[in-house]
Write a protein that holds these residues in place. Structure first.
Motif, PDB file in Angstrom:
ATOM      1  N   ARG A 199      49.433  47.259  45.953  1.00  0.00           N
ATOM      2  CA  ARG A 199      49.234  46.065  46.774  1.00  0.00           C
ATOM      3  C   ARG A 199      50.142  44.939  46.272  1.00  0.00           C
ATOM      4  NH1 ARG A 199      44.871  46.455  50.455  1.00  0.00           N
ATOM      5  NH2 ARG A 199      44.394  48.697  50.556  1.00  0.00           N
ATOM      6  N   ASN A 200      50.817  44.267  47.190  1.00  0.00           N
ATOM      7  CA  ASN A 200      51.726  43.176  46.833  1.00  0.00           C
ATOM      8  C   ASN A 200      50.943  42.041  46.174  1.00  0.00           C
ATOM      9  OD1 ASN A 200      54.205  41.925  46.648  1.00  0.00           O
ATOM     10  ND2 ASN A 200      53.997  40.895  48.619  1.00  0.00           N
ATOM     11  N   ALA A 201      51.378  41.616  44.985  1.00  0.00           N
ATOM     12  CA  ALA A 201      50.644  40.625  44.191  1.00  0.00           C
ATOM     13  C   ALA A 201      51.204  39.218  44.405  1.00  0.00           C
ATOM     14  CB  ALA A 201      50.695  40.985  42.709  1.00  0.00           C
ATOM     15  N   ILE A 221      44.454  41.478  47.577  1.00  0.00           N
ATOM     16  CA  ILE A 221      45.604  40.820  46.941  1.00  0.00           C
ATOM     17  C   ILE A 221      45.361  40.668  45.446  1.00  0.00           C
ATOM     18  CG2 ILE A 221      47.059  38.768  46.912  1.00  0.00           C
ATOM     19  CD1 ILE A 221      46.171  38.195  49.768  1.00  0.00           C
ATOM     20  N   PRO A 222      46.169  41.327  44.593  1.00  0.00           N
ATOM     21  CA  PRO A 222      46.099  41.045  43.158  1.00  0.00           C
ATOM     22  C   PRO A 222      46.694  39.653  42.896  1.00  0.00           C
ATOM     23  CG  PRO A 222      47.148  43.171  43.593  1.00  0.00           C
ATOM     24  CD  PRO A 222      47.095  42.430  44.890  1.00  0.00           C
ATOM     25  N   VAL A 223      45.939  38.787  42.225  1.00  0.00           N
ATOM     26  CA  VAL A 223      46.398  37.436  41.899  1.00  0.00           C
ATOM     27  C   VAL A 223      46.597  37.380  40.383  1.00  0.00           C
ATOM     28  CG1 VAL A 223      45.899  34.975  42.003  1.00  0.00           C
ATOM     29  CG2 VAL A 223      45.138  36.479  43.853  1.00  0.00           C
ATOM     30  N   LEU A 224      47.844  37.335  39.942  1.00  0.00           N
ATOM     31  CA  LEU A 224      48.167  37.386  38.521  1.00  0.00           C
ATOM     32  C   LEU A 224      48.158  35.983  37.924  1.00  0.00           C
ATOM     33  CD1 LEU A 224      51.161  39.911  38.720  1.00  0.00           C
ATOM     34  CD2 LEU A 224      48.727  40.410  38.470  1.00  0.00           C
ATOM     35  N   VAL A 225      47.417  35.793  36.828  1.00  0.00           N
ATOM     36  CA  VAL A 225      47.353  34.513  36.121  1.00  0.00           C
ATOM     37  C   VAL A 225      47.596  34.756  34.635  1.00  0.00           C
ATOM     38  CG1 VAL A 225      45.780  33.454  37.793  1.00  0.00           C
ATOM     39  CG2 VAL A 225      44.840  34.681  35.830  1.00  0.00           C
ATOM     40  N   GLY A 277      37.190  38.769  54.882  1.00  0.00           N
ATOM     41  CA  GLY A 277      38.439  39.093  55.550  1.00  0.00           C
ATOM     42  C   GLY A 277      39.563  39.367  54.573  1.00  0.00           C
ATOM     43  N   VAL A 278      39.431  38.829  53.325  1.00  0.00           N
ATOM     44  CA  VAL A 278      40.442  39.028  52.282  1.00  0.00           C
ATOM     45  C   VAL A 278      39.723  39.170  50.944  1.00  0.00           C
ATOM     46  CG1 VAL A 278      42.444  38.052  51.093  1.00  0.00           C
ATOM     47  CG2 VAL A 278      42.154  37.652  53.526  1.00  0.00           C
ATOM     48  N   PHE A 279      40.221  40.083  50.120  1.00  0.00           N
ATOM     49  CA  PHE A 279      39.677  40.274  48.777  1.00  0.00           C
ATOM     50  C   PHE A 279      40.746  39.867  47.773  1.00  0.00           C
ATOM     51  CE2 PHE A 279      38.808  42.676  44.931  1.00  0.00           C
ATOM     52  CZ  PHE A 279      37.420  42.610  44.795  1.00  0.00           C
ATOM     53  N   LEU A 306      49.866  31.283  48.539  1.00  0.00           N
ATOM     54  CA  LEU A 306      48.657  32.079  48.733  1.00  0.00           C
ATOM     55  C   LEU A 306      47.871  31.618  49.970  1.00  0.00           C
ATOM     56  CD1 LEU A 306      46.662  34.215  47.786  1.00  0.00           C
ATOM     57  CD2 LEU A 306      45.654  32.511  46.245  1.00  0.00           C
ATOM     58  N   ILE A 307      47.720  30.306  50.137  1.00  0.00           N
ATOM     59  CA  ILE A 307      46.979  29.774  51.287  1.00  0.00           C
ATOM     60  C   ILE A 307      47.653  30.173  52.604  1.00  0.00           C
ATOM     61  CG2 ILE A 307      46.398  27.617  52.480  1.00  0.00           C
ATOM     62  CD1 ILE A 307      45.830  26.407  49.720  1.00  0.00           C
TER      63      ILE A 307
END
Length: 343
Positions: A127-129, A102-106, A58-60, A144-145
């Motif tokens: 895409r909004n990160a 969702i790009p998740v920046l770390v 449902g989410v990537f 994020l959750i």
């Protein structure tokens, strides 16, 4: 409604991926989170498993660290430019579906730009990160959750009170364990230093008795003899040894992948102190990493090694060296384990 697909490069953000996976599983359950080999049973075709998970997710989440864009293969080609690159295939397939990507920046990674990406991934730049930082991990993960909840179907939802703060109970337990260990160290140090103080006091008393006895004997000697220069003893000459300091030891760290789970490693910490090894009583390692600290006791000389299993290295390791000399103070030094790693 579906599951969460977590995409990442092992050499880029494996430690953050493992931490994020644990937090998401604590909230949504293991059946709702897919992270490459962690969710594939032994003997299964991983290509088919990845394809099935992409079709049902449902989410990537695309986990992007500092080297996500620039990672290269053995021939020196940028991995992202290879049409057969798994990260490119996963991300491109997810972008073609009508699901949130969702790009998740770390690691302080910057937002992506279209001209940095292959044609089939350029949409990822729009895409909004979400950013996950080490210092604000707990609050960032809640953002994020909250964004994930509307898109995820949980197979075994937990009570709200248990999943509101993922990992809180585990962190509280580990924090109490660290405090208990520190108390034991302080008490042990107090008992360790107590005999030394007694020895110093006894030595002082012994010197006082010798001085008093010498004075009594000296008072009975006739005046001409007492002042005779020939009777005066020359003061002994002593050579002071060079003081021992933290510059006399360093950290050696190694990692080896586990045979049954290549994305987890066995990490070995050792002390390199050839000039100091005979004076060391024991060595202690405190590994500092947000909610997952570790406290390890070193083994036998000369390496005083300690071992643990995990997703990645610790950026902060405090080494405490206890010496054999009575009354000596422990030596403490901080290292970056990730920089000290030898593969």
């Amino acid at each position: 409604m579906g599951s969460i697909f977590l995409s990442y490069r092992r050499e880029d953000s494996e430690g953050q991926a493992g931490r994020l996976y644990d937090d998401l599983v604590a909230v949504f359950g293991s059946d709702s989170v897919f992270m490459d080999v962690a969710a594939i049973e032994p003997g299964r075709d991983f290509r088919k498993s990845i394809d099935q998970s992409l079709n049902s997710c449902g989410v990537f989440l695309s986990l992007i660290g500092r080297s996500w864009l620039t990672a290269k293969d053995t021939s020196g080609q940028r991995r992202l430019d290879d049409p057969a690159d798994f990260v490119r295939i996963e991300t491109g397939a997810a972008l073609k579906r009508d699901i949130p990507v969702i790009p998740v920046l770390v690691q302080g990674a910057s937002a992506l730009k279209p001209d940095q990406l292959p044609d089939d991934l350029k949409e990822l730049a729009f895409r909004n990160a979400v950013e996950l930082t080490h210092a604000r991990w707990d609050s960032d993960i809640q953002v994020l959750i909250k964004a994930l909840r509307p898109h995820i179907s949980q197979s075994s939802p937990k009570p709200e009170s248990e999943r509101a703060q993922p990992g809180i109970k585990l962190r509280a337990t580990k924090s109490l364990a660290v405090i208990a260990i520190l108390l034991v160290i302080v008490i042990g140090l107090a008992f360790y230093l107590r005999p030394a103080k007694k020895t110093v006091d006894e030595s002082a008393n012994h010197r006082s008795e010798i001085t008093a006895t010498s004075a009594a004997v000296d008072s009975s000697v006739p005046e001409p003899i007492k002042r005779s220069p020939e009777k005066l003893a020359s003061p002994p000459t002593t050579t002071k040894a060079a003081p021992i300091g933290v510059e006399d030891f360093s950290l050696v760290a190694r990692q080896e992948p586990l045979a049954d789970n290549p994305k987890r490693y066995t990490f070995t910490l050792s002390l390199d102190a050839p000039a100091l090894v005979d004076d060391i009583a024991r060595v202690h390692y405190d590994l500092v990493y947000g909610p997952n600290p570790l406290s390890l006791e070193g083994g036998a000389a000369p390496s005083f090694s300690a071992v643990y299993e995990g997703w990645g290295c610790y950026e902060t390791v405090v080494i405490t060296v206890y010496l054999k000399s009575p009354g000596s103070q422990p030596l403490k030094k901080t290292f970056n384990m990730c920089k000290a790693l030898t593969y």
